[in-house]
Design a protein around this motif. Structure first.
Motif, PDB file in Angstrom:
ATOM      1  N   LYS A 168       0.822  -1.213   0.000  1.00 48.53           N
ATOM      2  CA  LYS A 168       0.000   0.000   0.000  1.00 48.53           C
ATOM      3  C   LYS A 168       0.859   1.268   0.000  1.00 48.53           C
ATOM      4  CE  LYS A 168      -4.127   0.051   0.808  1.00 48.53           C
ATOM      5  NZ  LYS A 168      -5.184   0.309  -0.135  1.00 48.53           N
ATOM      6  N   ALA A 169       2.084   1.187   0.482  1.00 44.43           N
ATOM      7  CA  ALA A 169       2.976   2.342   0.464  1.00 44.43           C
ATOM      8  C   ALA A 169       3.419   2.653  -0.962  1.00 44.43           C
ATOM      9  CB  ALA A 169       4.198   2.084   1.341  1.00 44.43           C
ATOM     10  N   PHE A 170       3.524   1.626  -1.801  1.00 43.46           N
ATOM     11  CA  PHE A 170       3.973   1.802  -3.186  1.00 43.46           C
ATOM     12  C   PHE A 170       2.815   1.886  -4.178  1.00 43.46           C
ATOM     13  CE2 PHE A 170       7.399  -0.466  -0.979  1.00 43.46           C
ATOM     14  CZ  PHE A 170       8.419   0.439  -1.178  1.00 43.46           C
ATOM     15  N   VAL A 171       1.704   1.252  -3.822  1.00 46.99           N
ATOM     16  CA  VAL A 171       0.519   1.234  -4.687  1.00 46.99           C
ATOM     17  C   VAL A 171      -0.684   1.564  -3.792  1.00 46.99           C
ATOM     18  CG1 VAL A 171      -0.857  -0.134  -6.310  1.00 46.99           C
ATOM     19  CG2 VAL A 171       1.603  -0.560  -6.094  1.00 46.99           C
ATOM     20  N   PRO A 172      -0.919   2.853  -3.553  1.00 47.11           N
ATOM     21  CA  PRO A 172      -1.973   3.266  -2.610  1.00 47.11           C
ATOM     22  C   PRO A 172      -3.363   2.739  -2.933  1.00 47.11           C
ATOM     23  CG  PRO A 172      -0.573   5.123  -3.173  1.00 47.11           C
ATOM     24  CD  PRO A 172      -0.171   3.995  -4.072  1.00 47.11           C
ATOM     25  N   ASP A 173      -3.671   2.500  -4.214  1.00 54.07           N
ATOM     26  CA  ASP A 173      -5.003   2.015  -4.547  1.00 54.07           C
ATOM     27  C   ASP A 173      -5.087   0.486  -4.613  1.00 54.07           C
ATOM     28  OD1 ASP A 173      -3.493   1.911  -6.855  1.00 54.07           O
ATOM     29  OD2 ASP A 173      -5.119   2.528  -8.178  1.00 54.07           O
ATOM     30  N   CYS A 174      -4.060  -0.187  -4.130  1.00 48.10           N
ATOM     31  CA  CYS A 174      -4.089  -1.649  -4.060  1.00 48.10           C
ATOM     32  C   CYS A 174      -5.252  -2.060  -3.155  1.00 48.10           C
ATOM     33  CB  CYS A 174      -2.773  -2.184  -3.497  1.00 48.10           C
ATOM     34  SG  CYS A 174      -2.736  -3.992  -3.340  1.00 48.10           S
ATOM     35  N   LEU A 175      -6.074  -2.956  -3.640  1.00 43.50           N
ATOM     36  CA  LEU A 175      -7.247  -3.388  -2.899  1.00 43.50           C
ATOM     37  C   LEU A 175      -6.854  -4.413  -1.843  1.00 43.50           C
ATOM     38  CD1 LEU A 175     -10.390  -3.363  -2.708  1.00 43.50           C
ATOM     39  CD2 LEU A 175     -10.310  -5.387  -4.166  1.00 43.50           C
ATOM     40  N   ARG A 176      -7.237  -4.141  -0.620  1.00 40.81           N
ATOM     41  CA  ARG A 176      -7.065  -5.127   0.449  1.00 40.81           C
ATOM     42  C   ARG A 176      -8.398  -5.845   0.581  1.00 40.81           C
ATOM     43  NH1 ARG A 176      -7.711  -5.200   6.230  1.00 40.81           N
ATOM     44  NH2 ARG A 176      -6.586  -7.013   6.990  1.00 40.81           N
ATOM     45  N   LEU A 177      -8.424  -7.081   0.151  1.00 40.57           N
ATOM     46  CA  LEU A 177      -9.656  -7.859   0.173  1.00 40.57           C
ATOM     47  C   LEU A 177      -9.991  -8.222   1.611  1.00 40.57           C
ATOM     48  CD1 LEU A 177     -11.699  -8.980  -1.833  1.00 40.57           C
ATOM     49  CD2 LEU A 177     -10.398 -11.095  -1.846  1.00 40.57           C
ATOM     50  N   THR A 178     -11.189  -7.859   2.035  1.00 45.27           N
ATOM     51  CA  THR A 178     -11.634  -8.133   3.395  1.00 45.27           C
ATOM     52  C   THR A 178     -12.985  -8.843   3.371  1.00 45.27           C
ATOM     53  OG1 THR A 178     -12.846  -6.052   3.592  1.00 45.27           O
ATOM     54  CG2 THR A 178     -10.505  -6.029   4.245  1.00 45.27           C
ATOM     55  N   LEU A 179     -13.344  -9.373   4.513  1.00 45.62           N
ATOM     56  CA  LEU A 179     -14.634 -10.037   4.644  1.00 45.62           C
ATOM     57  C   LEU A 179     -15.776  -9.079   4.292  1.00 45.62           C
ATOM     58  CD1 LEU A 179     -16.279 -12.492   5.554  1.00 45.62           C
ATOM     59  CD2 LEU A 179     -16.140 -11.607   7.887  1.00 45.62           C
ATOM     60  N   LYS A 180     -15.626  -7.833   4.662  1.00 44.02           N
ATOM     61  CA  LYS A 180     -16.675  -6.831   4.436  1.00 44.02           C
ATOM     62  C   LYS A 180     -16.954  -6.594   2.953  1.00 44.02           C
ATOM     63  CE  LYS A 180     -18.007  -2.237   5.976  1.00 44.02           C
ATOM     64  NZ  LYS A 180     -17.663  -1.110   6.840  1.00 44.02           N
ATOM     65  N   ILE A 181     -15.934  -6.656   2.116  1.00 42.47           N
ATOM     66  CA  ILE A 181     -16.127  -6.323   0.695  1.00 42.47           C
ATOM     67  C   ILE A 181     -16.047  -7.511  -0.256  1.00 42.47           C
ATOM     68  CG2 ILE A 181     -15.263  -3.988   1.052  1.00 42.47           C
ATOM     69  CD1 ILE A 181     -12.708  -4.905  -0.505  1.00 42.47           C
ATOM     70  N   VAL A 182     -15.629  -8.670   0.214  1.00 43.84           N
ATOM     71  CA  VAL A 182     -15.395  -9.793  -0.698  1.00 43.84           C
ATOM     72  C   VAL A 182     -16.608 -10.123  -1.559  1.00 43.84           C
ATOM     73  CG1 VAL A 182     -15.974 -11.660   0.916  1.00 43.84           C
ATOM     74  CG2 VAL A 182     -14.305 -12.065  -0.901  1.00 43.84           C
ATOM     75  N   GLY A 183     -17.796  -9.964  -1.037  1.00 47.70           N
ATOM     76  CA  GLY A 183     -18.994 -10.268  -1.808  1.00 47.70           C
ATOM     77  C   GLY A 183     -19.374  -9.212  -2.819  1.00 47.70           C
ATOM     78  N   THR A 184     -18.729  -8.062  -2.778  1.00 50.12           N
ATOM     79  CA  THR A 184     -19.075  -6.968  -3.688  1.00 50.12           C
ATOM     80  C   THR A 184     -18.039  -6.726  -4.778  1.00 50.12           C
ATOM     81  OG1 THR A 184     -18.022  -5.278  -2.306  1.00 50.12           O
ATOM     82  CG2 THR A 184     -20.334  -5.800  -1.836  1.00 50.12           C
ATOM     83  N   VAL A 185     -16.949  -7.452  -4.747  1.00 51.88           N
ATOM     84  CA  VAL A 185     -15.892  -7.269  -5.754  1.00 51.88           C
ATOM     85  C   VAL A 185     -16.204  -8.206  -6.922  1.00 51.88           C
ATOM     86  CG1 VAL A 185     -13.410  -7.286  -6.204  1.00 51.88           C
ATOM     87  CG2 VAL A 185     -14.252  -6.680  -3.927  1.00 51.88           C
ATOM     88  N   SER A 186     -16.927  -7.664  -7.881  1.00 55.89           N
ATOM     89  CA  SER A 186     -17.469  -8.478  -8.978  1.00 55.89           C
ATOM     90  C   SER A 186     -16.412  -9.023  -9.929  1.00 55.89           C
ATOM     91  CB  SER A 186     -18.487  -7.668  -9.771  1.00 55.89           C
ATOM     92  OG  SER A 186     -17.867  -6.531 -10.346  1.00 55.89           O
ATOM     93  N   TRP A 187     -15.240  -8.404  -9.970  1.00 58.63           N
ATOM     94  CA  TRP A 187     -14.241  -8.833 -10.939  1.00 58.63           C
ATOM     95  C   TRP A 187     -13.325  -9.950 -10.433  1.00 58.63           C
ATOM     96  CZ3 TRP A 187      -9.747  -7.932  -8.544  1.00 58.63           C
ATOM     97  CH2 TRP A 187      -9.644  -6.843  -7.690  1.00 58.63           C
TER      98      TRP A 187
END
Length: 147
Positions: free
Chosen positions: A68-87
């Motif tokens: 995240k320090a080198f790629v700030p928009d890197c997605l951290r997959l979490t339980l909260k969002i795993v069901g909404t990441v369609s790709w």
């Protein structure tokens, strides 16, 4: 890393420890590839262009802990969002377990072999180019659905 429970991947995602969550990843590298979203339709197209931190030969992040320090928009997959990441790919262990589906038969947790994901053709290792060398993303649209 703490002890991993026997067959932890069969448990609901909400019951996994941090170590078990991380171990669930099959290492395919597809989540580290750039996608193109159509502004009008919202449709997402895959590319074969990898994040600058992805080792294109192994499909592993070169600095996962500090990414995240080198790629700030890197997605951290979490339980909260795993069901909404369609790709996320259909084969993704997180996506499958969130839908209460089993892991693919080639998953390294089932085979005991980290190279089984490559043999199954699910890994992007050796099949992608780094964003530092790619040029326009539109020239790199691919169809990973055969994986």
């Amino acid at each position: 890393m703490g002890a991993l429970r026997d067959r932890f991947w069969e448990r609901p995602l909400a019951e996994l420890s941090r170590e078990e969550w991380e171990a669930l990843c099959d290492g395919c590298g597809r989540c580290c590839l750039h996608k193109i979203e159509d502004a009008d339709t919202g449709e997402i197209e895959d590319t074969n262009v990898a994040c600058k931190l992805l080792d294109t030969g192994t499909a592993r992040c070169r600095d996962y802990r500090n990414r995240k320090a080198f790629v700030p928009d890197c997605l951290r997959l979490t339980l909260k969002i795993v069901g909404t990441v369609s790709w996320l790919p259909e084969t993704c262990a997180y996506r499958r377990r969130a839908a209460d589906e089993p892991l693919p038969e080639w998953h390294p947790l089932l085979t005991g072999d980290p190279d089984s994901v490559k043999r199954a053709g699910a890994s992007v290792a050796g099949r992608v180019v780094s964003e530092t060398d790619a040029g326009p993303l539109e020239h790199h649209i691919v169809d990973w659905s055969d994986v």
